[in-house]
Enzyme design. Structure first.
Site, PDB file in Angstrom:
ATOM      1  N   TRP A 241       0.813  -1.227   0.000  1.00  0.00           N
ATOM      2  CA  TRP A 241       0.000   0.000   0.000  1.00  0.00           C
ATOM      3  C   TRP A 241       0.837   1.263   0.000  1.00  0.00           C
ATOM      4  CZ3 TRP A 241      -4.366  -1.189   4.125  1.00  0.00           C
ATOM      5  CH2 TRP A 241      -5.253  -2.115   3.574  1.00  0.00           C
TER       6      TRP A 241
ATOM      7  N   GLY B  30       1.190  -2.600  -6.216  1.00  0.00           N
ATOM      8  CA  GLY B  30       0.971  -1.316  -5.562  1.00  0.00           C
ATOM      9  C   GLY B  30      -0.423  -0.790  -5.859  1.00  0.00           C
ATOM     10  N   GLY B  31      -0.534   0.037  -6.889  1.00  0.00           N
ATOM     11  CA  GLY B  31      -1.778   0.738  -7.211  1.00  0.00           C
ATOM     12  C   GLY B  31      -3.024  -0.144  -7.223  1.00  0.00           C
TER      13      GLY B  31
ATOM     14  N   HIS C 268      12.864  -2.432  -1.365  1.00  0.00           N
ATOM     15  CA  HIS C 268      12.000  -1.885  -2.423  1.00  0.00           C
ATOM     16  C   HIS C 268      12.717  -0.707  -3.097  1.00  0.00           C
ATOM     17  CE1 HIS C 268       8.712   0.183  -4.405  1.00  0.00           C
ATOM     18  NE2 HIS C 268       8.056  -0.966  -4.359  1.00  0.00           N
TER      19      HIS C 268
ATOM     20  N   GLU D  41      11.797   2.102  -4.028  1.00  0.00           N
ATOM     21  CA  GLU D  41      11.540   3.436  -3.458  1.00  0.00           C
ATOM     22  C   GLU D  41      12.387   3.649  -2.207  1.00  0.00           C
ATOM     23  OE1 GLU D  41       7.254   3.178  -3.320  1.00  0.00           O
ATOM     24  OE2 GLU D  41       7.232   3.186  -5.505  1.00  0.00           O
TER      25      GLU D  41
ATOM     26  N   GLU E 134      11.148  -6.206  -9.743  1.00  0.00           N
ATOM     27  CA  GLU E 134      10.347  -5.018 -10.052  1.00  0.00           C
ATOM     28  C   GLU E 134      11.196  -4.030 -10.849  1.00  0.00           C
ATOM     29  OE1 GLU E 134       6.907  -4.402  -7.094  1.00  0.00           O
ATOM     30  OE2 GLU E 134       8.694  -3.598  -6.168  1.00  0.00           O
TER      31      GLU E 134
HETATM   32  P1  PGA Z   1       2.642  -0.585  -8.799  1.00  0.00           P
HETATM   33  O1  PGA Z   1       3.707  -0.743  -7.587  1.00  0.00           O
HETATM   34  O2  PGA Z   1       1.865  -1.873  -8.860  1.00  0.00           O
HETATM   35  O3  PGA Z   1       1.796   0.592  -8.418  1.00  0.00           O
HETATM   36  O4  PGA Z   1       3.442  -0.364 -10.035  1.00  0.00           O
HETATM   37  C1  PGA Z   1       4.409  -1.936  -7.397  1.00  0.00           C
HETATM   38  C2  PGA Z   1       5.372  -1.808  -6.255  1.00  0.00           C
HETATM   39  O5  PGA Z   1       5.994  -0.756  -6.084  1.00  0.00           O
HETATM   40  O6  PGA Z   1       5.561  -2.774  -5.486  1.00  0.00           O
END
Ligand code: PGA
Length: 257
Positions: free
Chosen positions: A10, A234-235, A96, A98, A168
């Site tokens: 999330w 994610g989204g 991750h 990010e 990813e």
């Molecule tokens: P996303 O994010 O499905 O919004 O592309 C995936 C994630 O960062 O794990």
């Protein structure tokens, strides 16, 4: 055969009331029972998800998006692996993109986090991926093998039950662009090969390799078809109906019920 998992990340979304509403909506969805489902809410929503896990079913696990690279003490603002376990988490995302890019997490820190999570008996979902520049420069394989080598030492002695790897591609996260299934297939083979070098073929063959990056119900079958053992989402995981639809689409594609 590796276990199939769909994990919701999330990120920094949902207040507690929104979390409760999501869980109530998920509880009335039809969910495939042979699939392991996970939810990684923000720290403040962990108790809400925990309290409502049983209403969804035993195949739903609680996870965290990050943990500290130290076990306790003077680390203002950090949450340790032991605290996450205490809060009911059975797994944690580590590395991750990010965290790597926005919070400058080094490979060394990521390796320390992973070790601490495993030491707590939690499952670690180790995230790796190349940037667009790295892919354009033909460096994808070198980057991914390097992330695996620096993040995973042989001493952690993982098993297929304790370690999952999520591929990813950074350029596919939150962008609406997904990797082509052939690209995913090629990368999953590289990851499994590197895991075999690190931990031996039998363990590598059983480890779950997830794909992440703009996954939704409409495209997940194409990743399942090329061998992804599930997805990190994610989204499309922010609404109970789209998360449930995604889980059902994956289960259908894999012939699970
Ligand atoms: P996303 O994010 O499905 O919004 O592309 C995936 C994630 O960062 O794990």
């Amino acid at each position: 055969m590796p276990r199939s998992s769909i994990i919701a990340n999330w990120k920094m979304n949902k207040l507690q009331a929104e979390t409760a509403a999501f869980m109530d909506a998920l509880a009335v969805e039809t969910l495939p029972q042979q699939l392991s489902l996970g939810i990684c809410p923000p720290f403040t929503s962990l108790p809400i998800v925990r309290a409502k896990l049983a209403s969804v079913g035993p195949h739903l696990q609680l996870g965290a998006q990050n943990c500290a690279d130290a076990s306790a003490g003077a680390h203002t603002g950090e949450v340790s692996a032991a605290m996450l376990k205490d809060a009911g988490c059975s797994f944690v995302l580590i590395g991750h993109s990010e965290r790597r890019s926005l919070y400058s997490e080094s490979d060394k820190r990521i390796a320390a986090k992973l070790e601490l999570a495993l030491a707590q008996g939690m499952q670690a979902v180790f995230c790796i991926g190349e940037t667009q520049e790295q892919r354009d420069a033909g460096e994808t394989e070198r980057v991914l093998r390097g992330q695996l080598q620096t993040g995973l030492s042989a001493e952690i002695r993982p098993t297929a039950a304790t370690l999952l790897v999520a591929y990813e591609p950074v350029w596919a996260i939150g962008t609406g662009r997904t990797a082509a299934p052939e690209q995913v297939q090629e990368v999953l083979a590289i990851i499994r090969d590197e895991l075999a070098i690190l931990f031996g073929r039998p363990i590598a063959a059983e480890m779950s390799l997830l794909y992440g990056g703009s996954v939704k119900a409409e495209n997940i079958a194409s990743f399942a078809a090329v061998g992804a053992d599930g997805a990190l989402v994610g989204g499309a995981s922010l609404q109970a109906d789209s998360f449930a639809a995604l889980a059902r689409a994956y289960a259908d594609a894999k012939g699970l019920s």
